[in-house]
Motif scaffolding. Structure first.
Motif, PDB file in Angstrom:
ATOM      1  N   LEU A  39       0.885  -1.395  -0.058  1.00  0.00           N
ATOM      2  CA  LEU A  39      -0.001  -0.029   0.068  1.00  0.00           C
ATOM      3  C   LEU A  39       0.898   1.277   0.109  1.00  0.00           C
ATOM      4  O   LEU A  39       0.679   2.209  -0.713  1.00  0.00           O
ATOM      5  CB  LEU A  39      -0.966   0.147   1.400  1.00  0.00           C
ATOM      6  N   SER A  40       2.063   1.333   0.869  1.00  0.00           N
ATOM      7  CA  SER A  40       2.767   2.420   0.689  1.00  0.00           C
ATOM      8  C   SER A  40       3.477   2.599  -0.381  1.00  0.00           C
ATOM      9  O   SER A  40       3.918   3.893  -0.864  1.00  0.00           O
ATOM     10  CB  SER A  40       3.783   2.200   2.008  1.00  0.00           C
ATOM     11  N   ILE A  41       4.000   1.678  -1.002  1.00  0.00           N
ATOM     12  CA  ILE A  41       4.468   1.492  -2.320  1.00  0.00           C
ATOM     13  C   ILE A  41       3.643   2.311  -3.382  1.00  0.00           C
ATOM     14  O   ILE A  41       4.058   3.068  -4.046  1.00  0.00           O
ATOM     15  CB  ILE A  41       5.064   0.269  -2.730  1.00  0.00           C
ATOM     16  N   MET A  42       2.618   1.727  -3.377  1.00  0.00           N
ATOM     17  CA  MET A  42       1.326   2.174  -4.547  1.00  0.00           C
ATOM     18  C   MET A  42       1.216   3.655  -4.071  1.00  0.00           C
ATOM     19  O   MET A  42       1.054   4.327  -5.263  1.00  0.00           O
ATOM     20  CB  MET A  42       0.505   1.159  -4.524  1.00  0.00           C
ATOM     21  N   ASP A  43       0.989   3.957  -2.806  1.00  0.00           N
ATOM     22  CA  ASP A  43       0.731   5.225  -2.460  1.00  0.00           C
ATOM     23  C   ASP A  43       1.682   6.404  -2.997  1.00  0.00           C
ATOM     24  O   ASP A  43       1.245   7.400  -3.455  1.00  0.00           O
ATOM     25  CB  ASP A  43       0.256   5.572  -0.982  1.00  0.00           C
ATOM     26  N   LEU A  44       2.830   6.085  -2.806  1.00  0.00           N
ATOM     27  CA  LEU A  44       3.934   6.816  -3.041  1.00  0.00           C
ATOM     28  C   LEU A  44       4.108   7.045  -4.428  1.00  0.00           C
ATOM     29  O   LEU A  44       4.394   8.091  -5.023  1.00  0.00           O
ATOM     30  CB  LEU A  44       5.366   6.470  -2.347  1.00  0.00           C
ATOM     31  N   ALA A  45       3.907   5.922  -5.322  1.00  0.00           N
ATOM     32  CA  ALA A  45       3.924   6.009  -6.550  1.00  0.00           C
ATOM     33  C   ALA A  45       2.739   6.615  -7.447  1.00  0.00           C
ATOM     34  O   ALA A  45       3.101   7.305  -8.280  1.00  0.00           O
ATOM     35  CB  ALA A  45       4.150   4.673  -7.230  1.00  0.00           C
ATOM     36  N   GLN A  46       1.702   6.633  -6.868  1.00  0.00           N
ATOM     37  CA  GLN A  46       0.633   7.167  -7.163  1.00  0.00           C
ATOM     38  C   GLN A  46      -0.515   7.952  -6.151  1.00  0.00           C
ATOM     39  O   GLN A  46      -1.576   7.113  -5.884  1.00  0.00           O
ATOM     40  CB  GLN A  46      -0.181   6.316  -8.087  1.00  0.00           C
ATOM     41  N   PRO A  47       0.006   9.083  -5.787  1.00  0.00           N
ATOM     42  CA  PRO A  47      -0.588   9.761  -4.500  1.00  0.00           C
ATOM     43  C   PRO A  47      -2.083  10.106  -5.040  1.00  0.00           C
ATOM     44  O   PRO A  47      -2.929   9.995  -4.007  1.00  0.00           O
ATOM     45  CB  PRO A  47       0.084  10.855  -4.341  1.00  0.00           C
ATOM     46  N   SER A  48      -2.467  10.398  -6.212  1.00  0.00           N
ATOM     47  CA  SER A  48      -3.792  10.662  -6.327  1.00  0.00           C
ATOM     48  C   SER A  48      -4.903   9.434  -6.339  1.00  0.00           C
ATOM     49  O   SER A  48      -6.182   9.655  -6.261  1.00  0.00           O
ATOM     50  CB  SER A  48      -3.787  11.160  -7.925  1.00  0.00           C
ATOM     51  N   LYS A  49      -4.185   8.348  -6.432  1.00  0.00           N
ATOM     52  CA  LYS A  49      -5.164   6.916  -6.229  1.00  0.00           C
ATOM     53  C   LYS A  49      -4.712   6.510  -4.842  1.00  0.00           C
ATOM     54  O   LYS A  49      -5.597   5.337  -4.709  1.00  0.00           O
ATOM     55  CB  LYS A  49      -4.758   6.068  -7.139  1.00  0.00           C
ATOM     56  N   ALA A  50      -4.234   7.297  -3.829  1.00  0.00           N
ATOM     57  CA  ALA A  50      -4.035   6.584  -2.370  1.00  0.00           C
ATOM     58  C   ALA A  50      -5.314   6.240  -1.791  1.00  0.00           C
ATOM     59  O   ALA A  50      -5.117   4.967  -1.282  1.00  0.00           O
ATOM     60  CB  ALA A  50      -3.335   7.621  -1.651  1.00  0.00           C
ATOM     61  N   LEU A  51      -6.464   6.990  -1.919  1.00  0.00           N
ATOM     62  CA  LEU A  51      -7.567   6.817  -1.013  1.00  0.00           C
ATOM     63  C   LEU A  51      -8.372   5.530  -1.757  1.00  0.00           C
ATOM     64  O   LEU A  51      -8.811   4.427  -1.214  1.00  0.00           O
ATOM     65  CB  LEU A  51      -8.485   7.686  -1.153  1.00  0.00           C
ATOM     66  N   PHE A  52      -8.223   5.257  -3.097  1.00  0.00           N
ATOM     67  CA  PHE A  52      -8.811   4.028  -3.995  1.00  0.00           C
ATOM     68  C   PHE A  52      -7.713   2.820  -3.478  1.00  0.00           C
ATOM     69  O   PHE A  52      -8.371   1.698  -3.039  1.00  0.00           O
ATOM     70  CB  PHE A  52      -8.472   4.218  -5.494  1.00  0.00           C
ATOM     71  N   PHE A  53      -6.768   3.017  -3.191  1.00  0.00           N
ATOM     72  CA  PHE A  53      -5.799   1.764  -2.638  1.00  0.00           C
ATOM     73  C   PHE A  53      -6.223   1.218  -1.682  1.00  0.00           C
ATOM     74  O   PHE A  53      -6.136   0.223  -1.217  1.00  0.00           O
ATOM     75  CB  PHE A  53      -4.252   2.280  -2.815  1.00  0.00           C
ATOM     76  N   ALA A  54      -6.408   2.471  -0.733  1.00  0.00           N
ATOM     77  CA  ALA A  54      -6.834   2.101   0.892  1.00  0.00           C
ATOM     78  C   ALA A  54      -8.146   1.504   0.645  1.00  0.00           C
ATOM     79  O   ALA A  54      -8.501   0.464   1.564  1.00  0.00           O
ATOM     80  CB  ALA A  54      -6.998   3.344   1.625  1.00  0.00           C
ATOM     81  N   ARG A 142      -9.915  -2.036   9.815  1.00  0.00           N
ATOM     82  CA  ARG A 142      -8.972  -2.182   8.900  1.00  0.00           C
ATOM     83  C   ARG A 142      -8.968  -0.976   8.018  1.00  0.00           C
ATOM     84  O   ARG A 142      -8.012  -0.283   7.556  1.00  0.00           O
ATOM     85  CB  ARG A 142      -9.238  -3.316   7.868  1.00  0.00           C
ATOM     86  N   GLY A 143     -10.363  -0.438   7.770  1.00  0.00           N
ATOM     87  CA  GLY A 143     -10.431   0.755   6.921  1.00  0.00           C
ATOM     88  C   GLY A 143      -9.601   1.927   7.586  1.00  0.00           C
ATOM     89  O   GLY A 143      -8.821   2.623   7.000  1.00  0.00           O
ATOM     90  N   LEU A 144      -9.848   2.109   8.875  1.00  0.00           N
ATOM     91  CA  LEU A 144      -9.066   3.419   9.592  1.00  0.00           C
ATOM     92  C   LEU A 144      -7.512   3.033   9.508  1.00  0.00           C
ATOM     93  O   LEU A 144      -6.782   4.220   9.285  1.00  0.00           O
ATOM     94  CB  LEU A 144      -9.431   3.262  11.124  1.00  0.00           C
ATOM     95  N   ARG A 145      -7.260   1.920   9.703  1.00  0.00           N
ATOM     96  CA  ARG A 145      -5.542   1.749   9.487  1.00  0.00           C
ATOM     97  C   ARG A 145      -5.333   2.047   8.088  1.00  0.00           C
ATOM     98  O   ARG A 145      -4.209   2.783   8.045  1.00  0.00           O
ATOM     99  CB  ARG A 145      -5.379   0.329   9.817  1.00  0.00           C
ATOM    100  N   PHE A 146      -5.682   1.460   7.097  1.00  0.00           N
ATOM    101  CA  PHE A 146      -5.210   1.507   5.703  1.00  0.00           C
ATOM    102  C   PHE A 146      -5.413   3.242   5.180  1.00  0.00           C
ATOM    103  O   PHE A 146      -4.787   3.640   4.478  1.00  0.00           O
ATOM    104  CB  PHE A 146      -5.973   0.556   4.761  1.00  0.00           C
ATOM    105  N   PHE A 147      -6.509   3.828   5.722  1.00  0.00           N
ATOM    106  CA  PHE A 147      -6.706   5.068   5.207  1.00  0.00           C
ATOM    107  C   PHE A 147      -5.660   5.951   5.845  1.00  0.00           C
ATOM    108  O   PHE A 147      -5.499   7.140   5.102  1.00  0.00           O
ATOM    109  CB  PHE A 147      -8.310   5.535   5.480  1.00  0.00           C
ATOM    110  N   ILE A 148      -5.725   5.748   7.005  1.00  0.00           N
ATOM    111  CA  ILE A 148      -4.347   6.803   7.782  1.00  0.00           C
ATOM    112  C   ILE A 148      -3.196   6.434   7.170  1.00  0.00           C
ATOM    113  O   ILE A 148      -2.512   7.682   6.612  1.00  0.00           O
ATOM    114  CB  ILE A 148      -4.289   6.184   9.321  1.00  0.00           C
TER     115      ILE A 148
END
Length: 192
Positions: A39-54, A142-148
């Motif tokens: 999740l961290s790797i993907m968030d950093l690669a595409q920050p605009s999609k971070a919430l979708f990944f979460a 899980r949602g709280l963790r991943f969205f944070i």
């Protein structure tokens, strides 16, 4: 073991969004690397999609939790002891004590904190916890963790990546303190 985890992480990462979902799903009932890494790797690669990944992480992990619940429900303690050979009995007793004291909140905290969520998913089935309460606690924890994780990385990027676990631990302490205060006030209110 660390080398195997690195290889698994690389494999899941190579599958992109499907790997993130698969890793999140399996991690809820079996020993694989935590989805936070991919999740961290993907968030950093595409920050605009971070919430979708979460969101993907949350949904897949909650459904994986349902599989863990089913393993516990139908496999019972023998399945738990087989999966957690080292210290399985002690782990189960610790989980059972938390259930007896906090109920559904124990699942929420295991889903949110660095505590191994898989232990709680399987134990929930063994202890015959209400399935829907289990799923709601799992989804929100899980949602709280991943969205944070995703929101923090989306706003602060690479600079905070190495501290993400500390951020989660700090938030865990705050959430637990809040819960304990509310729990105690509720008990004292009921006694009055």
């Amino acid at each position: 073991m660390k080398e195997i985890f690195v290889q698994m992480t690389q494999y899941f990462e190579s599958l992109g969004i499907w790997g993130l979902a698969l890793n999140s799903f399996i991690e809820s009932f079996f020993l694989v690397p935590p989805p936070d890494i991919i999740l961290s790797i993907m968030d950093l690669a595409q920050p605009s999609k971070a919430l979708f990944f979460a969101l993907i992480c949350t949904i897949a992990s909650a459904f994986g939790g349902a599989v863990g619940y089913a393993i516990g429900f139908w496999g019972g303690r023998p399945a738990f002891n087989w999966l957690f050979r080292k210290g399985g009995r002690e782990k189960f007793e610790a989980v059972e004590n938390l259930y007896n004291k906090y109920g559904t909140a124990a699942v929420f905290f295991s889903a949110f904190t660095p505590i191994p969520y898989k232990v709680f998913t399987i134990a929930s089935g063994i202890l015959n916890m209400n399935f829907w309460k289990f799923m709601i606690a799992s989804f929100f924890g899980r949602g709280l963790r991943f969205f944070i994780v995703s929101v923090v990385l989306m706003f602060f990027g690479e600079a905070i990546k190495q501290y993400i676990e500390l951020v989660i631990i700090a938030l865990t302490i705050i959430v637990i303190a809040f819960y304990v205060i509310v729990y105690k006030k509720r008990k004292s209110f009921i006694k009055e």
